[in-house]
Design an enzyme around this catalytic site. Structure first.
Site, PDB file in Angstrom:
ATOM      1  N   CYS A  42       0.848  -1.195   0.000  1.00  0.00           N
ATOM      2  CA  CYS A  42       0.000   0.000   0.000  1.00  0.00           C
ATOM      3  C   CYS A  42       0.889   1.253   0.000  1.00  0.00           C
ATOM      4  CB  CYS A  42      -0.895  -0.002   1.230  1.00  0.00           C
ATOM      5  SG  CYS A  42      -2.046   1.398   1.259  1.00  0.00           S
ATOM      6  N   ASP A  44       0.493   3.749   1.707  1.00  0.00           N
ATOM      7  CA  ASP A  44       0.442   4.330   3.051  1.00  0.00           C
ATOM      8  C   ASP A  44       1.850   4.624   3.599  1.00  0.00           C
ATOM      9  OD1 ASP A  44       0.170   4.520   5.993  1.00  0.00           O
ATOM     10  OD2 ASP A  44      -1.904   3.942   5.610  1.00  0.00           O
ATOM     11  N   ARG A  46       2.881   4.784   6.462  1.00  0.00           N
ATOM     12  CA  ARG A  46       3.238   4.049   7.679  1.00  0.00           C
ATOM     13  C   ARG A  46       3.700   2.620   7.387  1.00  0.00           C
ATOM     14  NH1 ARG A  46      -2.541   4.806  10.192  1.00  0.00           N
ATOM     15  NH2 ARG A  46      -2.917   4.209   8.019  1.00  0.00           N
ATOM     16  N   HIS A  98      -2.302  -4.047   5.089  1.00  0.00           N
ATOM     17  CA  HIS A  98      -2.073  -3.631   6.473  1.00  0.00           C
ATOM     18  C   HIS A  98      -3.373  -3.219   7.160  1.00  0.00           C
ATOM     19  CE1 HIS A  98      -2.490   0.806   5.807  1.00  0.00           C
ATOM     20  NE2 HIS A  98      -2.312   0.410   4.568  1.00  0.00           N
ATOM     21  N   CYS A 101      -6.034   0.308   6.960  1.00  0.00           N
ATOM     22  CA  CYS A 101      -5.768   0.753   5.587  1.00  0.00           C
ATOM     23  C   CYS A 101      -6.873   1.722   5.150  1.00  0.00           C
ATOM     24  CB  CYS A 101      -5.714  -0.450   4.652  1.00  0.00           C
ATOM     25  SG  CYS A 101      -5.381   0.011   2.938  1.00  0.00           S
TER      26      CYS A 101
HETATM   27 CO    CO Z   1      -3.381   1.122   3.013  1.00  0.00          CO
END
Ligand code: CO
Length: 197
Positions: A42, A44, A46, A98, A101
Site C-alpha cells: 500500500c 500508506d 506508515r 495492512h 488501511c
Molecule cells: Co493502506
C-alpha cells in the site's frame, strides 16, 4: 513537520554516511540490480517496505498503490510484474496489506469518491459478495476482515495472471505470498503462500 529542504539535507547526510563506510557504494549499485523480491504494498506512509523488512539498497523491487491492488487490467501493475518476473526473475512476490488501511476503510464505509472509488472497486465487490457474513461483525472486525480478504483476493489475481502462469509453466522458481502488516505491533504475518499453479 519536516520541510522539503530538510529532505534534501537528509539526502546529503545519507550519501556522506554511505561513502564514509564504502566509497564505491553508489558506483557499484549503478551497475545493475538483482532483487529477489517483488513487494506489492500500500502507498500508506506508515508501511515502508524496506524499513519494516530490514531490507537494503537493491533488495526489493517495489510497487505500491492504494490498498495494495494487483488489478490484471492495470498496465502499471502488469508492467511491474512483467519486468520483475521475466527480466529480474524475482523468486518471491509479496502482496502486503495492512490494518487501518485507508483504502479498505473507504470501501467499507463507502466514503471513497471519483477515481479512488473506481480503483477500490474490487474491495467494494468483496464487500458486496460477503455482505451477510460482514453484517455479523463489529466495524473494526469488518475492516480487519476486509483487509485480509483483500490481500487474499490480490494473491488470487496474481495466480491467474498469464505472466506468472507462464513462469510456472517454464519451471521458474516463483512463490507468491500474502502478508499482513499489523500496524499496532509492527509485525508481519503470513496469510497465504503459493509456489505453483
Ligand atoms: Co493502506
Amino acid at each position: 513537520m519536516k520541510s522539503y529542504e530538510e529532505l534534501l539535507l537528509e539526502n546529503r547526510a545519507w550519501v556522506k554516511q554511505h561513502l564514509y563506510f564504502d566509497p564505491n557504494f553508489f558506483k557499484r549499485h549503478a551497475e545493475g540490480q538483482e532483487p529477489r523480491f517483488l513487494w506489492i504494498g500500500c502507498s500508506d506512509s506508515r508501511v515502508p517496505a524496506e524499513h519494516l523488512t530490514g531490507s537494503g539498497y537493491g533488495e526489493l523491487f517495489v510497487h505500491r498503490n492504494i490498498a495494495n491492488q494487483a488489478h490484471l487490467d492495470d498496465n502499471n501493475v502488469l508492467s511491474v510484474l512483467a519486468y520483475a518476473v521475466d527480466v529480474l526473475k524475482v523468486h518471491h512476490i509479496i502482496v502486503c496489506g495492512h490494518e487501518h488501511c485507508g483504502g479498505v476503510i473507504a470501501a467499507q464505509t463507502d466514503t471513497a469518491t471519483g477515481i479512488v472509488k473506481e480503483w477500490l472497486k474490487p474491495i467494494y465487490e468483496i464487500k458486496g459478495k460477503q455482505a451477510s457474513q460482514l453484517a455479523t461483525m463489529s466495524q473494526v472486525e469488518q475492516q480487519n476482515t476486509l483487509v485480509r480478504w483483500n490481500i487474499e483476493a490480490q494473491v488470487d489475481n496474481l495466480k491467474q495472471c498469464p505472466i506468472i502462469q507462464k513462469a510456472w509453466e517454464r519451471g521458474q522458481g516463483l512463490a507468491i505470498h500474502g502478508w499482513l502488516y499489523e500496524l499496532e505491533t509492527g509485525l508481519l504475518k503470513s496469510l497465504c503462500y503459493h509456489d505453483h499453479i
